[in-house]
Design a protein around this motif. Sequence first.
Motif, PDB file in Angstrom:
ATOM      1  N   LEU A  36       2.138   8.720 -11.092  1.00  0.00           N
ATOM      2  CA  LEU A  36       1.161   8.536 -12.113  1.00  0.00           C
ATOM      3  C   LEU A  36      -0.440   9.508 -11.961  1.00  0.00           C
ATOM      4  O   LEU A  36      -0.472  10.046 -12.866  1.00  0.00           O
ATOM      5  N   LEU A  37      -0.593   9.999 -10.737  1.00  0.00           N
ATOM      6  CA  LEU A  37      -1.371  11.073 -10.700  1.00  0.00           C
ATOM      7  C   LEU A  37      -0.894  12.252 -11.438  1.00  0.00           C
ATOM      8  O   LEU A  37      -1.497  12.867 -12.142  1.00  0.00           O
ATOM      9  N   PRO A  38       0.255  12.878 -10.933  1.00  0.00           N
ATOM     10  CA  PRO A  38       0.821  14.202 -11.726  1.00  0.00           C
ATOM     11  C   PRO A  38       0.880  13.988 -13.111  1.00  0.00           C
ATOM     12  O   PRO A  38       0.793  14.881 -13.771  1.00  0.00           O
ATOM     13  N   GLU A  39       1.269  12.758 -13.319  1.00  0.00           N
ATOM     14  CA  GLU A  39       1.404  12.656 -14.874  1.00  0.00           C
ATOM     15  C   GLU A  39       0.388  12.748 -15.714  1.00  0.00           C
ATOM     16  O   GLU A  39       0.063  13.403 -16.705  1.00  0.00           O
ATOM     17  N   GLY A  40      -0.917  11.847 -14.943  1.00  0.00           N
ATOM     18  CA  GLY A  40      -2.088  12.121 -15.560  1.00  0.00           C
ATOM     19  C   GLY A  40      -2.792  11.386 -16.573  1.00  0.00           C
ATOM     20  O   GLY A  40      -3.805  11.238 -16.589  1.00  0.00           O
ATOM     21  N   SER A  41      -2.185  10.745 -17.328  1.00  0.00           N
ATOM     22  CA  SER A  41      -2.340  10.229 -18.477  1.00  0.00           C
ATOM     23  C   SER A  41      -3.271   8.875 -18.053  1.00  0.00           C
ATOM     24  O   SER A  41      -4.276   8.565 -19.036  1.00  0.00           O
ATOM     25  N   LEU A  42      -2.727   8.031 -17.102  1.00  0.00           N
ATOM     26  CA  LEU A  42      -3.760   6.764 -16.738  1.00  0.00           C
ATOM     27  C   LEU A  42      -5.219   7.188 -16.369  1.00  0.00           C
ATOM     28  O   LEU A  42      -6.068   6.698 -16.375  1.00  0.00           O
ATOM     29  N   ASP A  43      -5.143   8.380 -15.330  1.00  0.00           N
ATOM     30  CA  ASP A  43      -6.517   8.741 -14.828  1.00  0.00           C
ATOM     31  C   ASP A  43      -7.360   9.118 -15.938  1.00  0.00           C
ATOM     32  O   ASP A  43      -8.488   9.211 -15.978  1.00  0.00           O
TER      33      ASP A  43
ATOM     34  N   PHE B 111       0.706  -1.040   0.133  1.00  0.00           N
ATOM     35  CA  PHE B 111       0.028  -0.053  -0.012  1.00  0.00           C
ATOM     36  C   PHE B 111       0.874   1.335   0.107  1.00  0.00           C
ATOM     37  O   PHE B 111       0.396   2.338  -0.744  1.00  0.00           O
ATOM     38  N   ILE B 112       1.881   1.339   0.679  1.00  0.00           N
ATOM     39  CA  ILE B 112       2.713   2.514   0.951  1.00  0.00           C
ATOM     40  C   ILE B 112       3.573   2.465  -0.491  1.00  0.00           C
ATOM     41  O   ILE B 112       3.438   3.669  -0.994  1.00  0.00           O
ATOM     42  N   LEU B 113       3.882   1.536  -1.338  1.00  0.00           N
ATOM     43  CA  LEU B 113       4.446   1.519  -2.575  1.00  0.00           C
ATOM     44  C   LEU B 113       3.446   2.032  -3.612  1.00  0.00           C
ATOM     45  O   LEU B 113       3.773   3.049  -4.242  1.00  0.00           O
ATOM     46  N   TRP B 114       2.133   1.516  -3.417  1.00  0.00           N
ATOM     47  CA  TRP B 114       1.413   1.943  -4.474  1.00  0.00           C
ATOM     48  C   TRP B 114       0.860   3.420  -4.193  1.00  0.00           C
ATOM     49  O   TRP B 114       0.837   4.109  -5.285  1.00  0.00           O
ATOM     50  N   TYR B 115       0.975   3.902  -3.028  1.00  0.00           N
ATOM     51  CA  TYR B 115       0.362   5.344  -2.622  1.00  0.00           C
ATOM     52  C   TYR B 115       1.844   5.861  -3.310  1.00  0.00           C
ATOM     53  O   TYR B 115       1.365   7.195  -3.913  1.00  0.00           O
ATOM     54  N   LEU B 116       2.772   5.746  -3.166  1.00  0.00           N
ATOM     55  CA  LEU B 116       4.065   6.490  -3.514  1.00  0.00           C
ATOM     56  C   LEU B 116       3.962   6.667  -4.948  1.00  0.00           C
ATOM     57  O   LEU B 116       4.004   7.706  -5.576  1.00  0.00           O
ATOM     58  N   VAL B 117       3.888   5.474  -5.668  1.00  0.00           N
ATOM     59  CA  VAL B 117       3.835   5.453  -7.224  1.00  0.00           C
ATOM     60  C   VAL B 117       2.696   6.165  -7.919  1.00  0.00           C
ATOM     61  O   VAL B 117       2.769   6.899  -8.428  1.00  0.00           O
ATOM     62  N   TYR B 118       1.361   6.123  -7.195  1.00  0.00           N
ATOM     63  CA  TYR B 118       0.362   6.893  -7.611  1.00  0.00           C
ATOM     64  C   TYR B 118       0.589   8.183  -7.505  1.00  0.00           C
ATOM     65  O   TYR B 118       0.291   9.125  -8.343  1.00  0.00           O
TER      66      TYR B 118
ATOM     67  N   GLU C 207     -18.901  14.885 -12.780  1.00  0.00           N
ATOM     68  CA  GLU C 207     -17.567  14.975 -13.359  1.00  0.00           C
ATOM     69  C   GLU C 207     -16.645  13.801 -12.792  1.00  0.00           C
ATOM     70  O   GLU C 207     -16.776  13.554 -11.372  1.00  0.00           O
ATOM     71  N   ILE C 208     -16.148  12.938 -13.715  1.00  0.00           N
ATOM     72  CA  ILE C 208     -15.368  11.931 -13.185  1.00  0.00           C
ATOM     73  C   ILE C 208     -13.887  12.617 -12.506  1.00  0.00           C
ATOM     74  O   ILE C 208     -13.305  12.823 -13.674  1.00  0.00           O
ATOM     75  N   VAL C 209     -13.719  12.840 -11.423  1.00  0.00           N
ATOM     76  CA  VAL C 209     -12.252  13.325 -11.025  1.00  0.00           C
ATOM     77  C   VAL C 209     -11.405  12.143 -10.709  1.00  0.00           C
ATOM     78  O   VAL C 209     -11.842  10.995 -10.629  1.00  0.00           O
ATOM     79  N   ASP C 210     -10.022  12.371 -10.338  1.00  0.00           N
ATOM     80  CA  ASP C 210      -9.153  11.219 -10.296  1.00  0.00           C
ATOM     81  C   ASP C 210      -9.625  10.450  -9.171  1.00  0.00           C
ATOM     82  O   ASP C 210      -9.444   9.109  -9.330  1.00  0.00           O
ATOM     83  N   GLY C 211     -10.239  10.934  -7.941  1.00  0.00           N
ATOM     84  CA  GLY C 211     -10.448   9.998  -6.986  1.00  0.00           C
ATOM     85  C   GLY C 211     -11.882   9.018  -7.115  1.00  0.00           C
ATOM     86  O   GLY C 211     -12.236   8.382  -6.449  1.00  0.00           O
TER      87      GLY C 211
END
Length: 173
Positions: A27-34, A16-23, A72-76
Motif C-alpha cells: 500500500l505505501l509504495p503503491e501510494g494511491s490510498l495514502d 499487526f505483522i500482516l498489516w505491517y507487511l501489506v501496508y 504537509e500531510i505525509v504518509d505517517g
Amino acid sequence: MNSQVIKFIAKALLIFILWYLVYELWLLPEGSLDEWVSLNIIGTSAGFLKWIGYEVFTVNRFIGIGEYPGIEIVDGCNGIAAMGLFLGFILAYPGDWKNRISFSILGICAIYLVNLVRIITLTITQVEWPQFFDFTHDYSTTTIFYLVIFILWMVWVNYSDANSFSADSKAVA
C-alpha cells in the motif's frame, strides 16, 4: 497467564505483522490510498477553516493559512497506520462479526475525525500560537490521537464482552 489473553496477544501480533507487511510492502509504495486519504483530509480541513473565516491555501498535500508556510500531510500523518492498529485490536478480540464490522467502520470514522481535528488544530496553531506548534505536533495531538484509539478499543472490549455474556446466558437458558 490466561490462555485467552495469550490467544488475543498472539492473534493481535499476527494481525499487526500482516498489516505491517501489506501496508509497508504494497500500500505505501503503491501510494494511491495514502494520497487519497491525505488529499481528502486537506480538502475537508481547508473547507472547515474557510468556513470559520481563515484565508486558506492548499497545494497537493500542503495546507496553510495566509502567508504562513503551512503543514504537509505525509504518509505517517494521515491516520492510515492508526486505523490499521485499531482494526488489529478489534479483529483480535472476540466478538460477533456483524458487530465487529459495524464497530470497525464507526471506529475508522472516529479516527478520521480525530485526525481531521488534529490537522485543523495544527494549521491554526502554526498561525495563532507558533511557539506551541512543535509541542502540539509532537505531543498533545498525537497523545490525544492514540488515546482515542485506546478508548475505542476499551468500548469494543466492554461492548463485545457484554454481548458475549448475554448471548451465553441465552444459550444456557
